[in-house]
Write an enzyme that holds these catalytic residues in place. Structure first.
Site, short mmCIF file in Angstrom:
data_model
loop_
_atom_site.label_atom_id
_atom_site.label_comp_id
_atom_site.label_asym_id
_atom_site.label_seq_id
_atom_site.Cartn_x
_atom_site.Cartn_y
_atom_site.Cartn_z
N TYR A 68 0.83 -1.21 0.00
CA TYR A 68 0.00 0.00 0.00
C TYR A 68 0.86 1.25 0.00
O TYR A 68 0.49 2.28 -0.59
CB TYR A 68 -0.96 -0.02 1.20
CG TYR A 68 -2.23 -0.80 0.91
CD1 TYR A 68 -2.38 -2.12 1.33
CD2 TYR A 68 -3.26 -0.24 0.16
CE1 TYR A 68 -3.52 -2.84 1.04
CE2 TYR A 68 -4.41 -0.95 -0.13
CZ TYR A 68 -4.54 -2.26 0.30
OH TYR A 68 -5.67 -2.98 0.00
N ARG A 71 1.50 2.06 -3.48
CA ARG A 71 0.32 2.67 -4.12
C ARG A 71 0.13 4.11 -3.64
O ARG A 71 -0.22 5.00 -4.41
CB ARG A 71 -0.93 1.85 -3.78
CG ARG A 71 -1.07 0.57 -4.60
CD ARG A 71 -2.39 -0.13 -4.32
NE ARG A 71 -3.55 0.64 -4.78
CZ ARG A 71 -4.80 0.35 -4.41
NH1 ARG A 71 -5.03 -0.64 -3.58
NH2 ARG A 71 -5.80 1.07 -4.86
N HIS A 116 -15.63 2.56 -0.44
CA HIS A 116 -14.59 1.56 -0.18
C HIS A 116 -13.44 2.13 0.63
O HIS A 116 -12.34 1.59 0.63
CB HIS A 116 -14.08 0.98 -1.51
CG HIS A 116 -15.06 0.03 -2.13
ND1 HIS A 116 -14.97 -0.43 -3.43
CD2 HIS A 116 -16.19 -0.54 -1.64
CE1 HIS A 116 -15.97 -1.25 -3.70
NE2 HIS A 116 -16.74 -1.32 -2.63
N GLY A 185 -17.24 4.96 -15.13
CA GLY A 185 -15.98 4.23 -15.02
C GLY A 185 -15.97 3.09 -14.04
O GLY A 185 -15.00 2.88 -13.32
N THR A 186 -17.09 2.33 -14.02
CA THR A 186 -17.08 1.14 -13.18
C THR A 186 -17.60 -0.05 -13.96
O THR A 186 -18.55 0.07 -14.74
CB THR A 186 -17.91 1.33 -11.89
OG1 THR A 186 -17.89 0.11 -11.12
CG2 THR A 186 -19.34 1.74 -12.17
N GLU A 213 -16.44 0.60 -21.99
CA GLU A 213 -16.98 -0.68 -22.50
C GLU A 213 -18.42 -0.81 -21.99
O GLU A 213 -18.77 -0.22 -20.98
CB GLU A 213 -16.14 -1.85 -21.98
CG GLU A 213 -16.24 -1.99 -20.46
CD GLU A 213 -15.41 -3.13 -19.87
OE1 GLU A 213 -14.78 -3.88 -20.62
OE2 GLU A 213 -15.39 -3.24 -18.62
P1 OAD Z 1 -12.83 -1.95 -12.73
O1 OAD Z 1 -11.39 -1.99 -13.10
O2 OAD Z 1 -13.56 -3.21 -12.43
O3 OAD Z 1 -13.66 -1.24 -13.90
C1 OAD Z 1 -13.20 -0.03 -14.44
C2 OAD Z 1 -14.14 0.32 -15.60
O4 OAD Z 1 -13.76 1.60 -16.08
C3 OAD Z 1 -14.04 -0.66 -16.76
O5 OAD Z 1 -15.34 -1.08 -17.11
C4 OAD Z 1 -13.38 0.15 -17.87
O6 OAD Z 1 -13.94 -0.17 -19.13
C5 OAD Z 1 -13.74 1.56 -17.49
N1 OAD Z 1 -12.77 2.58 -17.91
C6 OAD Z 1 -11.43 2.47 -18.00
N2 OAD Z 1 -10.89 3.65 -18.39
C7 OAD Z 1 -11.93 4.53 -18.52
C8 OAD Z 1 -12.03 5.90 -18.89
N3 OAD Z 1 -10.94 6.63 -19.22
N4 OAD Z 1 -13.25 6.48 -18.93
C9 OAD Z 1 -14.36 5.76 -18.62
N5 OAD Z 1 -14.34 4.44 -18.26
C10 OAD Z 1 -13.13 3.85 -18.22
O7 OAD Z 1 -12.95 -0.95 -11.49
P2 OAD Z 1 -14.19 -0.76 -10.55
O8 OAD Z 1 -15.48 -0.98 -11.27
O9 OAD Z 1 -14.00 0.53 -9.85
O10 OAD Z 1 -13.10 -3.10 -4.70
O11 OAD Z 1 -13.99 -1.95 -9.48
C11 OAD Z 1 -14.94 -2.02 -8.43
C12 OAD Z 1 -14.25 -2.59 -7.23
O12 OAD Z 1 -13.61 -3.83 -7.57
C13 OAD Z 1 -13.12 -1.73 -6.68
O13 OAD Z 1 -13.57 -0.71 -5.86
C14 OAD Z 1 -12.33 -2.76 -5.87
C15 OAD Z 1 -12.36 -3.92 -6.85
O14 OAD Z 1 -12.38 -5.15 -6.20
C16 OAD Z 1 -12.40 -3.09 -3.50
O15 OAD Z 1 -11.22 -2.80 -3.47
C17 OAD Z 1 -13.21 -3.46 -2.31
#
Ligand code: OAD
Length: 242
Positions: A68, A71, A116, A185-186, A213
């Site tokens: 960490y 990071r 989170h 962005g999730t 996506e």
């Molecule tokens: P992810 O890495 O799962 O998803 C990121 C999303 O952002 C993907 O669908 C990409 O297509 C999209 N993306 C990437 N670059 C982008 C951009 N420039 N503009 C728009 N979209 C973009 O990340 P999260 O959904 O945040 O949990 O993941 C959710 C949780 O899973 C996190 O908080 C973490 C992880 O396990 C914990 O740490 C508890």
């Protein structure tokens, strides 16, 4: 696409409350790796269960704290991008974020709901309630809790841990009350946070998705905009733009 952007702009213009639910993609253009992108995904190089879990920490606290620290140091140099700025500036937006990078706060957003946790805090792993802000540029190494002697760890939610109760309660209230939920962005694959989109939709909110996506949030009549957050979020939110 322009028609969809115009529709999204109208929905935001007519909304009294916009809940903005964000994930790692919001910060990707600030140089912070997301969790699931194949090439540079954060977890691709590490086993999350070993690093971001209570068991992993208890097995090797020094290794987890050092991971960490790496990071945190990389976060110290990150800068909020235009999407963070647009989300922070809009007075009718309440930010619900899965991100622990603090970039929405640094962009000036008030009352961000950190679902989170936040990497800029340390907490007591024994649960005595001790918490303190830390300097991301000079993160502490493994240390004992000054209050109870337990181990100090980053104030983020680990796999298998419950979300902060007060943050979750506020997220449910905002998701139920909002007129628009803007999902940015999730991947929408991690619950319970992903369920907030259904909660908002079932309560009558319009859902707008900005993502590079397609994701499950884009189903059920949402306005789904495939593209980058910095290109799509400002024109949707910044009504002063032509
Ligand atoms: P992810 O890495 O799962 O998803 C990121 C999303 O952002 C993907 O669908 C990409 O297509 C999209 N993306 C990437 N670059 C982008 C951009 N420039 N503009 C728009 N979209 C973009 O990340 P999260 O959904 O945040 O949990 O993941 C959710 C949780 O899973 C996190 O908080 C973490 C992880 O396990 C914990 O740490 C508890």
């Amino acid at each position: 696409m322009q028609g969809q952007i115009d529709l999204a702009r109208r929905l935001v213009r007519d909304a009294e409350l916009v809940a903005a639910l964000s994930g790692a993609g919001l910060s990707a253009e600030s140089g912070i790796p997301t969790f699931r992108e194949a090439l540079d995904g954060l977890w691709e190089r590490h086993d999350p269960r070993r690093l971001a879990s209570p068991q992993g920490f208890e097995n090797d606290p020094a290794m987890v704290v050092e991971w960490y620290a790496e990071r945190r140091r990389s976060l110290a140099g990150a800068i909020p991008n235009q999407a963070h700025d647009a989300l922070a500036r809009h007075e009718r937006v309440v930010n619900l974020t899965q991100n622990v990078d603090g970039l929405l706060d640094r962009a000036g957003a008030s009352a961000v709901v950190h679902l989170h946790g936040d990497l800029a805090t340390d907490v007591c792993h024994a649960g005595c309630g001790f918490a303190e802000r830390i300097d991301l540029a000079d993160p502490p190494s493994l240390r004992a809790c000054p209050r109870c002697g337990g181990a100090i760890r980053p104030g983020v939610v680990w796999f298998g841990e419950a979300l902060p109760a007060e943050a979750w309660r506020r997220a449910e209230v905002v998701s139920t009350a909002c007129d628009v939920m803007l999902v940015v962005g999730t991947s929408g694959t991690v619950y319970p946070v992903a369920g907030l989109v259904d909660l908002a939709r079932d309560a009558g909110a319009q859902v707008i998705v900005v993502n590079t996506e397609p994701t499950p949030a884009g189903r059920g009549g949402a306005v789904e905009l495939i593209g980058k957050a910095t290109e799509l979020v400002p024109p949707i939110l910044d009504q002063t733009l032509g």
